[in-house]
Each structure stands twice: as C-alpha cells, then as structure tokens.
Design an enzyme around this catalytic site. Structure first.
Site, PDB file in Angstrom:
ATOM      1  CB  SER A   1      -8.585 -12.828  -2.209  1.00 39.31           C
ATOM      2  OG  SER A   1      -8.732 -11.467  -2.555  1.00 39.31           O
TER       3      SER A   1
ATOM      4  CG  HIS B   1      -1.948   1.050   1.251  1.00 41.84           C
ATOM      5  ND1 HIS B   1      -1.870   2.177   2.026  1.00 41.84           N
ATOM      6  CD2 HIS B   1      -3.107   1.139   0.557  1.00 41.84           C
ATOM      7  CE1 HIS B   1      -2.943   2.924   1.820  1.00 41.84           C
ATOM      8  NE2 HIS B   1      -3.714   2.316   0.940  1.00 41.84           N
TER       9      HIS B   1
END
Ligand code: PLP
Length: 378
Positions: free
Chosen positions: A323, A120
């Site tokens: 996921s 990120h």
C-alpha cells in the site's frame, strides 16, 4: 469565439493557480505526473462512446477501437481471458463499483449487499440508487472487513445469495480484504460459489497489485466476479475516469438493444466520455510493465520512508503491505489544512503517489506533524 478581457484575465489567473498547485496533492490518491500532450489535439472533437465498444455504433466520432484495447489490457492484468470479459471506461471508481453492484443485483435480485464500515462513502449512495438490500459489516481495527461479523450476518439473515463488496485497498487505511478468506468462510457455511457475487473495489490498488512481487489475492483468477479501478488515481488523468471489468456472461444478461444508436447498451450512462478511453489507452501504451513496476516500486519505497520517519519521531504510523497509504494520528487543524490532508475520525493519511519523486513534500509534512506533536506536549 473570444472572451472579454476580464474573462481572459480570470482564465489566465486560474492557469497560474493550476500551475502553482499542480503537485499539491499529498492527502489524496491522484498522481499528477501524467503527460497526455499526444492526444490534446482530440479536444476539438465531440467524441462520444455511447453504447458498447464491441459493436458498430451510428455515432461515428467514437474512440471504441482504443477503448477495446484498454479493456484488453485490463483483462490481462486482472487475469481473465479477454473474450470472457466485458467492461468499459467509466466516469470513475464510483461508477465502476455501481456497475459491479448492479450486475450482482441483476443476478441475485433478492440478494443483500454486504460491505464493511471502512468502505468508500459512495457505496452507501449506490445502495440507495440501486435500491439494493444491504448490511453493514464491522471492520477490524486495521481497516479489513471483520470476517466473523460477515459470516454472522449472512447466517443470521438466512441469506442464500449474498453480494459481497470487497475492498482491495480501503480509502482511509489502504486495507485489503482477504477474498480467499471470504470465499472459504462462505463455502464453510454451505453457500456454493455460483450462489453469490463478489465485487472487488480496487480504486487505487488495482493499478498497484498487478505490479508487485507478492500481491494479495484480488483478480478473477482469485475468484472475483467484477472489479473497479479509478483511472485518475495511480495512473493519473486530467479528467476523472475509471475502468470496470466483469464476466461477459453476466453482462450479457443486462444488455438491451437501442434503436436510436443502432447498438446494444449495457453501460450506466448514455453518452460516455470518448476522451478518457484515449487517455487510458495512451497511459497503458506508453508505459512498459517494467516502467509501471518502477513507478509503483518508487511509491512503495516513499511510503516506507514516511512510516520510518514517523516511527523514528515516536509517532505511530501504519502502512499495509503493498500500500502507498500511510496512516497516522490526526494532527491539529493547521497541519491538515496546510497540507490538504484527508482526515477521518482520529486519523489522517498521506499517499505517496507517483509525483513524489523525492521526499521533500513528505518531509515538509512530517516536520509539521512532529512540530505539532511537540507543541501539544509542551
Ligand atoms: C476505495 C475507494 N473506492 C471508491 C472510490 C471512488 O472512486 P472515484 O473517486 O474514482 O469515483 C474511492 C475514492 O477515493 C476509493 O478510495
């Protein structure tokens, strides 16, 4: 307190806007199906959790008791005995990660932080803020860290105390770094376990993996030193927040006594939100394990549904095991703007958070992606 008519109208219009768009989100990982009405009445109090929930604090309006129970919950699902752990409710995944990196750097002041290209964007900022040495590691095409490159970079720099930032669900592709592989590879180059730090960024997946049948390794039992998760993502909350859990003996090294609040301080901010620990408490107390499993299982089914629909239309889509992030080729601007999708390079993703009770919103998006593909091919 009263508002002018103009201001009241402005607020009313914003209310209508929020109601209309409450469930807009398909491109970002925030669940919108939370219900915290049972704690709305506490909004009239200036609750402040400055300091450590484990100690007496002179600031009486705190929600420490609740924060403590939140931390008990997360120590259980992240598999560390509560008495050996310490953590707190943060302002979000970014602060949780910063706390983990801060601990790593305090433990190994000359250590270098290794993080992959798929990490990120906030981690580059954390590196600057902490003035921590860092090295960017290549990613594999699927978004996982390139372990060969990690080991090559550690070896070439003669690093003896690496600080590893592992992604347990990358932002764009939902990829999970293999922390067993990382630990085995580091052991193979002769660095003992006590000589490096391993932080897990589980912003979204930290609240998914504890509730699936066959989770990838990500907990303290699997070897991590700290973990960060966002509260406003899979759990859902009206105010961004997060949770960080670390090993108590590491945290004790950064604790300082503050006479002003008559307590020890270990956290990054001074004043801390006292309402978000209440929200996290309400969330974990009002859902049984079976309910989390059902909720997360549903999101995983929706993700598989989306992949199958894309693939049936000849569109390459990918979703990692466990996921809810479905990656597909970036569509034209009108599609990603219409559906407020997050895009990165040549891909976009949709995230099947818990408020997608049926497939209608997913279908609407996929229909547009298919129409766009056909238009471009014509
Ligand atoms: C993998 C990952 N880490 C960290 C963050 C930052 O979390 P927050 O937005 O809660 O600060 C995000 C946010 O999307 C993320 O996806």
């Amino acid at each position: 307190m009263s508002l002018s008519i103009v201001d009241q109208n402005k607020l009313d219009a914003f209310w209508a806007y929020c109601v209309k768009n409450q469930y807009f989100n398909i491109g970002y990982p925030e669940s919108a199906d939370f219900d915290y009405t049972m704690i709305e009445r506490f909004m009239r109090f200036s609750i402040n959790n400055c300091g450590d929930w484990g100690e007496y604090c002179n600031y009486l309006l705190n929600s420490f008791d609740f924060e403590k129970e939140v931390m008990e919950y997360f120590s259980t699902i992240f598999k560390i005995p509560f008495e050996e752990s310490w953590g707190y409710v943060t302002n979000g995944g970014t602060e949780s990660n910063m706390f983990g990196c801060y601990l790593g750097r305090e433990l190994f002041p000359n250590g270098t932080l290794y993080y992959s290209k798929d990490t990120h964007y906030s981690v580059a900022k954390i590196v600057k803020l902490l003035r921590i040495k860092s090295k960017l590691v290549e990613s594999q095409p699927n978004g996982e860290m390139d372990y060969d490159d990690l080991i090559k970079k550690i070896t070439l720099s003669g690093e003896s105390n690496p600080i590893i930032f592992a992604n347990i669900g990358t932002t764009v592709r939902g990829a999970i770094d293999n922390i067993t592989e990382i630990q085995n590879r580091i052991a193979a180059i002769g660095i003992p376990r006590d000589n490096y730090y391993l932080h897990a960024d589980a912003a979204l997946s930290g609240m998914i993996l504890p509730f699936v049948e066959d989770p990838q390794p990500f907990t303290f039992a699997d070897g991590i030193d700290s973990i960060g998760v966002s509260g406003h993502k899979m759990i859902g909350s009206p105010i961004p927040c997060g949770i960080v859990v670390a090993k108590k003996n590491n945290v004790d090294r950064i604790s300082v006594e503050i006479d002003y609040i008559a307590a020890h301080d270990k956290t990054i901010s001074g004043s801390r939100n006292g309402h978000t620990p209440l929200m996290m408490w309400a969330a974990v107390r009002s859902h049984s394990e079976a309910e989390w499993r059902r909720r997360i299982g549903h999101s995983l089914i929706m993700a598989k549904y989306a992949v199958d629909r894309f693939n049936a239309a000849g569109i390459d889509a990918l979703c990692h095991k466990n996921s809810i992030t479905v990656v597909f080729p970036k569509p034209s601007e009108w599609v990603w703007k219409k559906h407020c999708l997050a895009i990165s390079g040549d891909v976009a993703h949709l995230i099947t958070t818990a408020h997608h009770l049926d497939s209608s919103q997913i279908d609407e998006l996929i229909d547009d992606v298919i129409a766009d593909k056909n238009q471009r091919a014509a």
